[in-house]
Scaffold this motif. Structure first.
Motif, PDB file in Angstrom:
ATOM      1  N   UNK A 260     -10.737   1.429 -41.107  1.00  0.00           N
ATOM      2  CA  UNK A 260      -9.357   1.804 -41.423  1.00  0.00           C
ATOM      3  C   UNK A 260      -8.503   1.944 -40.176  1.00  0.00           C
ATOM      4  N   UNK A 261      -9.107   1.868 -38.992  1.00  0.00           N
ATOM      5  CA  UNK A 261      -8.353   2.008 -37.756  1.00  0.00           C
ATOM      6  C   UNK A 261      -7.369   0.852 -37.610  1.00  0.00           C
ATOM      7  N   UNK A 262      -6.103   1.176 -37.345  1.00  0.00           N
ATOM      8  CA  UNK A 262      -5.095   0.145 -37.125  1.00  0.00           C
ATOM      9  C   UNK A 262      -4.345  -0.266 -38.375  1.00  0.00           C
ATOM     10  N   UNK A 263      -4.776   0.169 -39.532  1.00  0.00           N
ATOM     11  CA  UNK A 263      -4.078  -0.159 -40.766  1.00  0.00           C
ATOM     12  C   UNK A 263      -3.005   0.893 -41.050  1.00  0.00           C
ATOM     13  N   UNK A 264      -2.205   0.651 -42.078  1.00  0.00           N
ATOM     14  CA  UNK A 264      -1.144   1.574 -42.473  1.00  0.00           C
ATOM     15  C   UNK A 264      -1.756   2.945 -42.745  1.00  0.00           C
ATOM     16  N   UNK A 265      -1.287   4.014 -42.054  1.00  0.00           N
ATOM     17  CA  UNK A 265      -1.866   5.351 -42.256  1.00  0.00           C
ATOM     18  C   UNK A 265      -1.867   5.802 -43.713  1.00  0.00           C
ATOM     19  N   UNK A 266      -0.875   5.363 -44.487  1.00  0.00           N
ATOM     20  CA  UNK A 266      -0.820   5.767 -45.895  1.00  0.00           C
ATOM     21  C   UNK A 266      -1.953   5.167 -46.715  1.00  0.00           C
TER      22      UNK A 266
ATOM     23  N   UNK B 203      -6.919   6.203 -49.309  1.00  0.00           N
ATOM     24  CA  UNK B 203      -7.296   5.367 -50.454  1.00  0.00           C
ATOM     25  C   UNK B 203      -8.418   4.375 -50.117  1.00  0.00           C
ATOM     26  N   UNK B 204      -8.403   3.821 -48.904  1.00  0.00           N
ATOM     27  CA  UNK B 204      -9.465   2.890 -48.508  1.00  0.00           C
ATOM     28  C   UNK B 204     -10.796   3.630 -48.419  1.00  0.00           C
TER      29      UNK B 204
ATOM     30  N   UNK C 252     -11.802  12.473 -39.647  1.00  0.00           N
ATOM     31  CA  UNK C 252     -11.622  11.813 -38.351  1.00  0.00           C
ATOM     32  C   UNK C 252     -10.375  10.936 -38.354  1.00  0.00           C
ATOM     33  N   UNK C 253     -10.232  10.114 -39.382  1.00  0.00           N
ATOM     34  CA  UNK C 253      -9.129   9.139 -39.361  1.00  0.00           C
ATOM     35  C   UNK C 253      -7.771   9.785 -39.596  1.00  0.00           C
ATOM     36  N   UNK C 254      -7.738  10.991 -40.196  1.00  0.00           N
ATOM     37  CA  UNK C 254      -6.460  11.660 -40.415  1.00  0.00           C
ATOM     38  C   UNK C 254      -6.133  12.660 -39.309  1.00  0.00           C
ATOM     39  N   UNK C 255      -7.037  12.823 -38.360  1.00  0.00           N
ATOM     40  CA  UNK C 255      -6.826  13.817 -37.322  1.00  0.00           C
ATOM     41  C   UNK C 255      -5.606  13.491 -36.461  1.00  0.00           C
TER      42      UNK C 255
END
Length: 322
Positions: A52-58, A62-63, A195-198
């Motif tokens: 999910x790194x580099x994709x739209x944060x929104x 969901x991913x 981690x990805x939302x930090x």
């Protein structure tokens, strides 16, 4: 009637005690099996954020949720019935399945190392032009679920191998495997979501007026890129360590002791020489030798598949998510 009632209550209490004992057996088996699979769990947790790194944060959560559902389906609908059936019909095959998974992990880890050293990358990455973001997102989800299937198969095989030595009960094995699968999935993807939302949390705090919150938010924003790089490195090391270790242990079980004996001998020498730190440094020695073995085996597989059979050049992006 009083005598019948007392007998009935006594029977109920016996059933309750048996049920409680069975639950305890399941929890113990699941705990030990989960511990044995810890190395693959580290790999799984380290690998997944890259999808999910580099994709739209929104789209990040969901991913991750899509991947989580795919992971649960992998474990509970595909691998759990297959593992139980295999343990019933052909338990000897578990060792060879572990070896196949170990070889795959060694291949993936070695491929990442070789790419860092100049080997061409395989599959589309975020640096390429993405013409259809929706399709690309689905490709990344599918790639993550395929990779999860391999890692989950290793987790279930390792767990089953451990549980089989603890209980002969079909239902205890089934319940323990299900508990391991669900717990590991929730822990791994819960950690990945955090981690990805930090970085979003860091950005929110950095915009606050509170001085401490602002400083902590900036700290998180500076930390996250480095953390993702560290996780990528840890994931590669974990793949090589776990993959090589599985192969060494499986060869030992098949009666081929030479390579494992070398690793154990080095571990013993280090333990004898390091006193209070003998446990940690001995384990680290064995893990390092396992990782080096995994790297050598994986490099051979990369060369054969990429340059002899010309396979891997059209892989999906999941090869780059490690």
């Amino acid at each position: 009637m009083p005598g019948g009632l007392v007998a009935l209550l006594d029977d109920i209490s016996v059933i309750a005690r048996v049920a409680a004992a069975s639950i305890d057996d399941v929890s113990v088996a699941a705990s030990k099996a989960g511990t044995k699979a810890a190395g693959v769990v580290i790999d799984d947790a380290a690998v997944t954020p890259r999808y999910v790194t580099g994709l739209d944060p929104s789209r990040e959560l969901p991913i991750i949720w899509k991947i989580t559902k795919g992971s649960l389906k992998n474990k509970l609908l595909l691998l759990l019935p297959g593992a139980l059936l295999l343990s019933w019909l052909l338990p000897q095959a578990i060792t060879f399945i572990l070896m196949l998974g170990g070889a795959y992990l060694s291949y993936e880890g070695a491929e990442k190392v070789m790419e860092k050293l100049g080997e061409p990358r395989h599959g589309k990455t975020l640096e390429d032009v993405i013409e259809d973001p929706v399709k690309f997102e689905q490709q990344r989800v599918n790639g993550a679920i395929r990779t999860d299937l391999i890692l989950s198969a290793e987790i279930m095989a390792i767990s089953l191998n451990e549980i089989a030595t603890m209980s002969d009960s079909f239902w205890v094995r089934a319940a323990a495997l299900a508990a391991v699968g669900i717990a590991i999935t929730l822990v791994v993807y819960g950690a990945v979501a955090m981690i990805v939302k930090m970085d979003d949390v860091g950005l929110h705090l950095a915009e606050r007026d509170n001085g401490f919150a602002k400083k902590f938010g900036r700290f998180l924003l500076h930390l996250m890129p480095r953390l993702l790089v560290a996780l990528s490195f840890i994931g590669t090391i974990a793949m090589l360590w776990v993959g090589g270790g599985i192969i060494l242990h499986s060869l030992e079980e098949l009666g081929i002791h030479a390579l494992a004996d070398i690793a154990h001998a080095a571990q013993h020498v280090v333990e004898q020489a390091t006193g209070a730190l003998s446990g940690l440094l001995g384990w680290l020695t064995y893990a390092t030798i396992s990782a080096l073995f995994g790297l050598i085996l994986g490099a051979i597989l990369v060369f054969v598949l990429h340059h002899v059979f010309k396979m891997g050049h059209g892989q999906d992006e999941h090869a780059d998510a490690h």
